[in-house]
Design a protein around this motif. Structure first.
Motif, PDB file in Angstrom:
ATOM      1  N   ALA A 225      43.301  38.697  45.091  1.00 25.99           N
ATOM      2  CA  ALA A 225      42.414  37.647  44.577  1.00 25.99           C
ATOM      3  C   ALA A 225      43.189  36.391  44.199  1.00 25.99           C
TER       4      ALA A 225
ATOM      5  N   VAL B  38      38.103  36.439  38.348  1.00 29.91           N
ATOM      6  CA  VAL B  38      38.310  37.554  39.269  1.00 29.91           C
ATOM      7  C   VAL B  38      37.679  38.789  38.653  1.00 29.91           C
TER       8      VAL B  38
ATOM      9  N   GLU C  91      44.497  42.636  42.299  1.00 30.80           N
ATOM     10  CA  GLU C  91      44.613  41.376  41.570  1.00 30.80           C
ATOM     11  C   GLU C  91      45.374  40.341  42.401  1.00 30.80           C
TER      12      GLU C  91
END
Length: 227
Positions: free
Chosen positions: A90, A6, A87
């Motif tokens: 993702a 990521v 975050e």
């Protein structure tokens, strides 16, 4: 075993004084973000690469990275209002691959850190597989105590890429979502909800974050020294 990466690119260029997202600024012959994309794709076992962007930057990011992907695919997702929210956006995309066991490690990196280098990426992935998690740590020598005396003991500055075993990472972020908790980085979220050993992988100030105008020029000067 396969890793997922990521790369967070949902920031802006406000402090760097740019009219565009700082990860789209030129560094050498490619945008800042492309350095991290190329590093991630240099890993032998990357199954998924997810770029987290602002909706208004989606087209520009896709165009910037497309010439450097070869036959690899990238998932581009919209980020949230905070780093943690980006975050989590993702990680939700990766959830099925994590649950199925197709991805065993997830690496989260700040796209504004272009000089991490393939060696550091490989080391954090290997350490995460071995102990559960890994974070790059660089020596910090310029901090001061409250009485303005210099710090003399060893002090470390935490950087990215940070890597964690995928099931533990997913469980931590699911728990955080239920609890309404947000951390300042990946390690903070995992530490809050899971008992995971985390290795400190030696890094350096070379792995700088592009934040201010002078950082772009400095990164250009330092780029030949990365490994």
């Amino acid at each position: 075993m396969a890793a997922a990466v990521v790369i967070l690119a949902a920031g802006s260029g406000s402090r760097v004084g740019a009219q565009v997202n700082k990860v789209l600024l030129p560094l050498g012959d490619v945008p800042v973000l492309v350095w991290s994309v190329r590093d991630a794709l240099s890993l032998d076992d990357v199954r998924r690469l997810v770029l987290v962007v602002r909706p208004e930057d989606r087209t520009a990011v896709e165009q910037a990275v497309a010439p450097h992907l070869g036959d690899r695919e990238v998932l581009v997702v919209d980020g949230g209002a905070t780093r943690h929210a980006s975050e989590w956006a993702a990680i939700r995309v990766l959830a099925d691959d994590i649950v199925s066991g197709e991805v065993d490690v997830v690496v989260v990196h700040d796209g504004a850190r272009p000089l991490a280098g393939p060696t550091l990426w490989r080391e954090v992935v290997a350490a995460a597989r071995e102990v559960g998690g890994a974070i790059p740590v660089a020596p910090v020598t310029h901090l001061l105590h409250a009485d303005l005396t210099a710090v003399t003991e060893d002090v470390g500055g935490v950087q990215t890429p940070q890597a964690f075993r995928a099931p533990e990472l997913l469980a931590a972020y699911r728990a955080a979502a239920e609890d309404g908790f947000e951390a300042t980085d990946t390690a903070g979220c995992v530490a809050a909800f899971r008992d995971v050993a985390v290795a400190a992988v030696a890094s350096s100030a070379l792995n700088l974050k592009v934040t201010f105008p002078e950082d772009v020029a400095l990164a250009a000067e330092l780029s030949p020294r990365r490994s």
